[in-house]
Design a protein around this motif. Structure first.
Motif, PDB file in Angstrom:
ATOM      1  N   PRO B  19      35.329   3.839   0.674  1.00 50.86           N
ATOM      2  CA  PRO B  19      35.203   3.459   2.137  1.00 50.86           C
ATOM      3  C   PRO B  19      36.002   4.364   3.016  1.00 50.86           C
ATOM      4  N   ALA B  20      37.313   4.611   2.591  1.00 46.39           N
ATOM      5  CA  ALA B  20      38.143   5.470   3.409  1.00 46.39           C
ATOM      6  C   ALA B  20      37.401   6.750   3.896  1.00 46.39           C
ATOM      7  N   LEU B  22      34.250   7.468   3.857  1.00 48.43           N
ATOM      8  CA  LEU B  22      33.088   7.190   4.518  1.00 48.43           C
ATOM      9  C   LEU B  22      33.560   6.984   6.178  1.00 48.43           C
ATOM     10  N   ILE B  23      34.552   6.287   6.245  1.00 45.69           N
ATOM     11  CA  ILE B  23      35.230   6.257   7.842  1.00 45.69           C
ATOM     12  C   ILE B  23      35.600   7.383   8.171  1.00 45.69           C
ATOM     13  N   SER B  26      32.713   9.876   9.007  1.00 46.08           N
ATOM     14  CA  SER B  26      32.318   9.157  10.213  1.00 46.08           C
ATOM     15  C   SER B  26      32.940   9.447  11.478  1.00 46.08           C
ATOM     16  N   GLY B  27      34.155   9.863  11.482  1.00 43.84           N
ATOM     17  CA  GLY B  27      34.826   9.976  12.681  1.00 43.84           C
ATOM     18  C   GLY B  27      34.478  11.173  13.278  1.00 43.84           C
ATOM     19  N   ARG B 115      26.430   4.700   6.291  1.00 44.71           N
ATOM     20  CA  ARG B 115      26.909   5.804   7.007  1.00 44.71           C
ATOM     21  C   ARG B 115      26.477   5.741   8.440  1.00 44.71           C
ATOM     22  N   SER B 118      28.345   3.120  10.182  1.00 39.74           N
ATOM     23  CA  SER B 118      29.743   3.125  10.444  1.00 39.74           C
ATOM     24  C   SER B 118      29.677   4.357  11.614  1.00 39.74           C
ATOM     25  N   LEU B 122      31.815   3.476  15.239  1.00 36.68           N
ATOM     26  CA  LEU B 122      32.727   4.300  15.669  1.00 36.68           C
ATOM     27  C   LEU B 122      32.528   4.997  17.004  1.00 36.68           C
TER      28      LEU B 122
END
Lengths: 331, 261
Positions: B19-20, B22-23, B26-27, B115, B118, B122
């Motif tokens: 998950p980390a 993925l985020i 996405s950032g 994806r 997320s 964001l």
């Protein structure tokens, strides 16, 4: 009905040819040249249901191509094949319910997920009832001794552990035929033995036919009753493994240890001295049983000194197979 | 259907394995949206008007957010299939009792959804803070339905490029050309409304506009005529591309050459 029937099967690949260097690269842009490579040449054989058949040969002999044709992934250029009564390239999906495959160098388990997730996925893919899948997973977990591995992400398993899970996954739907392409590649001796034992036990218990390709003669000896040796896409030998041994293993290796030192140039008539140990207590001899009778050699060995230990063995099967490959090359 | 639902779920679980990561991945939408905002703020200021061809700065930013979400979140199937052919792992996908294309669809959707969610969440936070609140909720259902069809259109084209690997192996150049066509003729960098009329006509007669511009435009400024045109365009291209894809798959299977034996 045989499990596999192949007749005059041929597969030709067309590959691009390019000489080295910039000039050749530019020339190939405008006038590409191709060559045909016959991976499988008029191959014909049969395999009975429940049979354990070794299909061996050197790199590029056409073993994997044949397996891929038998699973319906590749179309042959010509010839016929039936697997469990299905024409693989025409009935690929129907055939898939009845066969299991393991390509030793490619993972089928989802790498980041625990093996149990792939097992459950396969249960659904093969349209099994959830309870039946659960029972089957328990059964296979015991048979392959992977109970403690099922919930570990596949990426954290050793190669030996992963291969046991791979083979177990290929058996989830109780296939009638298992196609194993190099299942022991890269494994250490213990892991190899473990996986061979598990495959043999499962094949015997469920009467699953096994077509095994391997570079490792040990796989062949441990698992197969019959062997087909291919080279350059053609069969160069086929018979029972025991017949292969009888026909080609006429030479014997003898390792002897004496109570006293032997001469540096130790020799027994009718044998070849391979090695005299440094401290000169042990010797290694080789002889052909068709040229020199065993009892004659044994008598001469006993007469040469007081025996402490003696071991008689066959030469490694690898040597025998290499000799058959060479015969095929000369044809 | 049950097996494809399971493949979808395992694709979903697989994409959530880290998950980390993925985020973090996405950032990058934050950087893109910030750069877009600076560019379009200057453009709108220099135009001296609140709107350009009917779209405000706020509309443009929410349009770009939806377009970027789709572009960055869609599965890179062409590359995946090409890699599967190169490393031989395609053998395992083809020898199971499901349709290859439906497997790729279910798995791709499972991997893509987290994806896209997320990326959107964001990006939406940043766009809201810079450009203003999102379009009214009434716009969302039709826009997201068009987004689903756009995803399928991308899937078809990506799969077609991927299937070229059955013969050509290396598909990166085809993928590069396709991506640039989506950027320009799909209206990913600039909404098609800002193009001259002749270029808009060309763009709307090609599939790319229905893969990017359609859902993004319906999100910010829907109108009944445009909605009809976009859904009709998507339906036509879906039929055409699905037909070509199925044909190409069956032809491609006959010519498949797998590495590694």
């Amino acid at each position: 009905m045989p499990a596999i029937e192949i007749s005059d099967l041929t597969k030709t690949f067309r590959t691009k040819r390019k000489a080295a260097g910039l000039q050749a690269s530019l020339a190939s842009l405008f006038r590409p040249q191709y060559q045909s490579v016959e991976a499988v040449r008029q191959l014909s054989f049969e395999m009975e249901q429940g049979e354990l058949l070794g299909f061996i040969g050197p790199n590029g002999a056409g073993k994997s191509t044949t397996i891929k044709i038998l699973t319906g992934i590749l179309f042959p250029t010509s010839g016929e094949a039936r697997v469990l009564g299905f024409v693989p390239w025409k009935q690929r999906q129907r055939l898939a319910y009845h066969i299991g495959t393991v390509f030793g160098q490619r993972p089928q388990l989802w790498y980041h997920l625990p093996a149990i997730d792939t097992f459950n996925l396969f249960g659904k893919i093969y349209e099994m009832d959830d309870r039946e899948t659960k029972r089957r997973i328990q059964y296979l977990a015991e048979a392959f001794e992977i109970q403690n591995l099922l919930e570990t992400p596949v990426r954290k398993l050793s190669l030996g552990q992963r291969m046991r899970c791979e083979v177990a996954a290929s058996l989830i739907h109780k296939p009638k035929l298992l196609l194993l392409d190099e299942p022991s590649i890269g494994l250490d001796v213990v892991a190899k033995q473990h996986i061979r034992d598990s495959i043999r036990d499962m094949a015997n218990r469920e009467n699953v036919g096994v077509l095994l390709t391997s570079h490792d003669a040990g796989d062949l000896e441990a698992l197969c009753k019959r062997v087909i040796i291919v080279n350059h896409g053609q069969i160069v030998y086929q018979d029972k493994v025991s017949a292969l041994k009888r026909a080609y293993l006429t030479s014997k290796l003898i390792e002897v240890r004496y109570a006293q030192q032997v001469a540096e140039d130790f020799h027994i008539r009718g044998t070849e001295t391979i090695k005299v140990a440094k401290e000169r207590y042990g010797v290694k001899l080789k002889f052909d049983t068709e040229k020199t009778p065993v009892e004659k050699v044994m008598a001469a060995i006993s007469a040469a000194g007081t025996l402490v230990d003696i071991t008689i063995s066959d030469p490694p099967l690898e040597e025998v197979i290499a000799a058959i490959y060479e015969m095929g090359e000369r044809r | 259907m049950r097996k494809h639902w399971t493949i979808f779920k395992i694709g979903l679980v697989n994409s959530l394995a880290y998950p980390a990561e993925l985020i973090m991945r996405s950032g990058m939408i934050l950087i893109f949206m910030w750069v877009f905002f600076q560019l379009w703020r200057v453009t709108f200021a220099s135009s001296g008007s609140e709107t350009i061809n009917g779209l405000s700065l706020r509309d443009t930013m929410w349009y770009l957010l939806l377009a970027e979400t789709l572009e960055l979140g869609r599965p890179r199937l062409a590359r995946t299939i090409s890699d599967q052919v190169k490393d031989g792992s395609i053998a395992y996908i083809l020898n199971k009792p499901y349709h290859f294309l439906l497997y790729q669809f279910s798995n791709g959707l499972g991997e893509s959804l987290p994806r896209m969610a997320s990326l959107f969440l964001l990006g939406a936070g940043l766009v809201w803070s810079m450009a203003g609140p999102p379009p009214p909720l009434a716009n969302w259902p039709l826009a997201f339905l068009a987004l689903a069809f756009a995803w399928i259109l991308h899937f078809c084209v990506n799969c077609l490029i991927g299937l070229a690997a059955f013969i050509a192996e290396e598909v990166a150049p085809f993928e590069w050309i396709y991506q640039k066509l989506v950027f320009i003729l799909g209206g990913m960098l600039i909404p098609l409304d800002f193009y001259p009329a002749w270029l808009q006509t060309i763009a709307r007669s090609l599939p790319f506009a229905y893969m990017m511009y359609g859902p993004a435009r319906l999100f910010v400024r829907p109108d009944p005529v445009l909605t009809g045109q976009i859904y009709l365009g998507q339906a036509i291209w879906l039929l055409v591309l699905t037909g070509i894809l199925i044909l190409a798959f069956h032809r491609g299977m006959r010519r498949l050459a797998i590495n590694g034996g």
